[in-house]
Design a protein around this motif. Sequence first.
Motif, PDB file in Angstrom:
ATOM      1  N   UNK A   1      -1.249 -31.905  33.915  1.00 55.71           N
ATOM      2  CA  UNK A   1      -1.870 -32.610  35.553  1.00 55.71           C
ATOM      3  C   UNK A   1      -1.722 -33.966  35.364  1.00 55.71           C
ATOM      4  N   UNK A   2      -1.608 -34.708  34.237  1.00 53.71           N
ATOM      5  CA  UNK A   2      -1.362 -36.281  34.047  1.00 53.71           C
ATOM      6  C   UNK A   2       0.149 -36.303  34.248  1.00 53.71           C
ATOM      7  N   UNK A   3       0.857 -35.933  35.495  1.00 51.98           N
ATOM      8  CA  UNK A   3       2.287 -35.912  35.808  1.00 51.98           C
ATOM      9  C   UNK A   3       2.784 -37.474  35.637  1.00 51.98           C
ATOM     10  N   UNK A   4       1.981 -38.379  35.794  1.00 51.91           N
ATOM     11  CA  UNK A   4       2.501 -39.682  35.654  1.00 51.91           C
ATOM     12  C   UNK A   4       2.571 -40.235  34.433  1.00 51.91           C
ATOM     13  N   UNK A   5       2.365 -39.735  33.291  1.00 57.45           N
ATOM     14  CA  UNK A   5       2.196 -40.200  32.214  1.00 57.45           C
ATOM     15  C   UNK A   5       3.676 -40.507  31.479  1.00 57.45           C
ATOM     16  N   UNK A   6       3.837 -41.783  31.139  1.00 59.15           N
ATOM     17  CA  UNK A   6       4.981 -42.325  30.375  1.00 59.15           C
ATOM     18  C   UNK A   6       4.631 -42.549  29.142  1.00 59.15           C
ATOM     19  N   UNK A   7       3.268 -42.505  28.351  1.00 60.32           N
ATOM     20  CA  UNK A   7       3.051 -42.822  27.009  1.00 60.32           C
ATOM     21  C   UNK A   7       1.800 -42.086  26.882  1.00 60.32           C
ATOM     22  N   UNK A   8       2.010 -41.017  25.793  1.00 60.22           N
ATOM     23  CA  UNK A   8       0.797 -40.280  25.430  1.00 60.22           C
ATOM     24  C   UNK A   8       0.660 -40.529  23.718  1.00 60.22           C
ATOM     25  N   UNK A   9      -0.348 -40.824  23.544  1.00 66.59           N
ATOM     26  CA  UNK A   9      -0.695 -41.294  22.187  1.00 66.59           C
ATOM     27  C   UNK A   9      -1.959 -40.594  21.511  1.00 66.59           C
ATOM     28  N   UNK A  10      -2.126 -39.671  20.783  1.00 65.86           N
ATOM     29  CA  UNK A  10      -3.441 -38.869  20.370  1.00 65.86           C
ATOM     30  C   UNK A  10      -3.324 -38.994  18.866  1.00 65.86           C
TER      31      UNK A  10
ATOM     32  N   UNK B   1       5.750 -39.872  22.965  1.00 67.94           N
ATOM     33  CA  UNK B   1       4.645 -38.989  22.504  1.00 67.94           C
ATOM     34  C   UNK B   1       4.474 -39.055  21.156  1.00 67.94           C
ATOM     35  N   UNK B   2       3.433 -39.426  20.962  1.00 70.37           N
ATOM     36  CA  UNK B   2       2.833 -39.567  19.462  1.00 70.37           C
ATOM     37  C   UNK B   2       1.783 -38.737  18.988  1.00 70.37           C
ATOM     38  N   UNK B   3       1.825 -37.948  18.125  1.00 69.12           N
ATOM     39  CA  UNK B   3       0.651 -36.945  17.780  1.00 69.12           C
ATOM     40  C   UNK B   3       0.517 -37.109  16.181  1.00 69.12           C
ATOM     41  N   UNK B   4       0.900 -38.194  15.729  1.00 71.40           N
ATOM     42  CA  UNK B   4       0.727 -38.180  14.173  1.00 71.40           C
ATOM     43  C   UNK B   4      -0.650 -37.998  13.964  1.00 71.40           C
ATOM     44  N   UNK B   5      -0.928 -37.518  12.423  1.00 72.10           N
ATOM     45  CA  UNK B   5      -2.125 -37.376  11.776  1.00 72.10           C
ATOM     46  C   UNK B   5      -3.131 -36.422  12.394  1.00 72.10           C
TER      47      UNK B   5
END
Length: 773
Positions: free
Chosen positions: A139-148, A170-174
Amino acid sequence: MGRRSWLLMVVFLSLAFCLPMSHGLQTYQRQLLLQLKKHLEYPSFLDILESNNGDICNLSPTSHLSISCQDNVVTELRIMGDKLAKVSDFSGFAIPGQTLSETFSIDSFVTTLTRLTSLRVLSLVSLGIWGPLPDKIHRLYSLELLDLRSNFFFGSVPPQLSRLVKLNTLVLDGNYFNGTLPDWLDSLSNLETLCLKDNQFTGQFPSSICRITKLTDIVMSHNQLTGNLPDLSSLTSLLVLDLRENQLESDLPAMPKSLVTLLLSNNSISGKIPDQFGQLSELQHLDLSSNQLNGTPPSSLFSLPNISYLNLASNKMSGSFPEHLHCGSKLGFVDISSNKFSGGLPSCLDSVSDSKREVKFGGNCLSLESENQHKGPYCKEANVEEKKPRSIAVGVLAAGIAGTIIVLGLLAFGMIFFCRRYRTKRTFEQNIISKVVQDNTPVPTGVSSEVLANARFISQTAKLGTQGAPACRVFALEELKDATDNFDTSTFLGEGSSGKVYKGRLENGTYVAIRSLAMLKKHSIQNLKVRLDLVSRLQHPHLVGLLGHCIDGSGQDDFSINKVFLIYEYVPNGNYRAHLSETSPEKALKWSDRLAILIGVAKAVHFLHSGVIPGAFNNKLKTNNILLDEHGIPKLSDYGMSIITGDSEKREAKREAPKSCHRINLEDDVYNFGFILLESLVGPIVTGKGEAFLLNEMASFGSQDGRRKIVDPTVLTTCSQESLSILVSITSKCISPEPSTRPSFEDVLWNLQYAAQVQAMADADQRSDSTSQ
């Protein structure tokens, strides 16, 4: 639509337009952020959300929270916590970190989050978030960067993530994501950075990735990926490919010519290095170590115009190098150890011929009069592989040998743990020749204001560490007086060669350590500020962070500086020396704990030496200056003082050869670190004992009886003899009276990590034995 619905809409619109639009938006978004704070169980660093009269769009960014707005709408949200998902014990293992409580609901958290519909940047790092990532994240359709990064997400990556078509990072490290990598990744056609390292992904590297032509970075190290790698040459923008520590078993595929960094170590990649690798003109860093590669590497690999780091160690490569092998001018490190190379060593790989280049070549069959080269059957086998004639008879013989190897391999499979241990041990015992890397050009340790002003950070760690971090803050003297109750004696922490230290509490409640430094040498205020700014940017997990400064001048001129106050992060758990002094067995640091601390400090010093330009040397290394935080993580204090005070320039002025001075500075830190190692072995050294006395006592380490007399009892009861021997050896080298025989910090760090690995194996064996009884 019924009459009632129309009336409700009219009332709603009337109310909406009666309120100022911006105020309504701010209030609504602030309530959402406060709801997120509640979900995250009220971390204190989010208390700032209730300040600034509720104006969230104009909050000053901190190291924990950063919010950006456009037209009063939140478009960027970055929250950095302190609940690391995996805390390394520095021996190749990771222990679980701290999660949010059992009452945390990932579904409710993401539902609240998705109401911030204009978010373009979302970074939620080290917050202890756990659970499977809900589909509704799309739903966060405007996302350009997602870091979790560094949370506790598990399960598969939700397919609905493919609908975030604007995503470029897209960062899902660790985390603990598992299952196979999604095959829909090419739906993210704008993706430039894909980081999935340190998870539990299995299966093959998805070929769909090869269709994302904008990709510049692919990082998937420390997973469980298997199978073949596809042809990657279509990724014409790719700069970084990091697939270390997986289980890939293919031949090396074609690579894009844009590659700058290629890391494939610790897999099961086989075959020869393709000639195409010798055409990767942009390549700077290549690590193919610890695989199953064979044959002879292309000669052009060594002469690539930008190559600076080349690691081919621990493979099955054989053959001889051309006598006139050419090495690129930027090539500073080469490791070809633990292969089956034969013949002579080309002059460009000879450390004596080129002092700028560090070369490791132990464990081969080279025709060198050196203890670290194999002889006998091992080398005859390598020679046969290199020169065998292409006849049917020999082919049949080779097939028979191959069959035997397969059978032996199957028998050895069940003992793979012991084989790995042997291979690591063998590499260590080869006693690879190493040296302190020296530059042929004079490099003064004195740092001019011009050099400082244009200091270029070359470490990727430093680059990442400074992103989003606040600049070095300038404090007013009155702030510091308020924080310390006018430097009251109750806030005094101690005094060393770099001035008195006080504990302070800032207005926002943050505890800090404040060092009062008398400047004995005159500096212009501008020059000093540049120096302080450089030191503040030396950010590393094992360095005490410099948060800001206060320059107390008389105001008469630009050179009238009375005192400088340095404001550091406060590290609460005392210094390493005090922990070594513990007489209670329950509180005394075990051997594995000491190794973890030593490795952390060694990493920090190695970073200071080689991670930045200009390097920081003479870092006052002693056990008193190693501080431990609440988790027992070490942080080095008092580093970089020679840059701030200009002492390095004073030393430089007394020397005729700047190059020689640069080398001595490197070795001073190695020498002083040797005494930290010594205290780790024997306990705190009593003040007044001369260095000659301590060096004489090192002779006691040569026998078991001698060790029992001198080594700390806690060490003796918690260490393996093999791990202890490694430390004794590297300690004696560090404190060698002859500077030229001391190791580089890279070698010190390698030996510490190997000692920790050996100790971890011994501990695991001991636990296994006790369980089986």
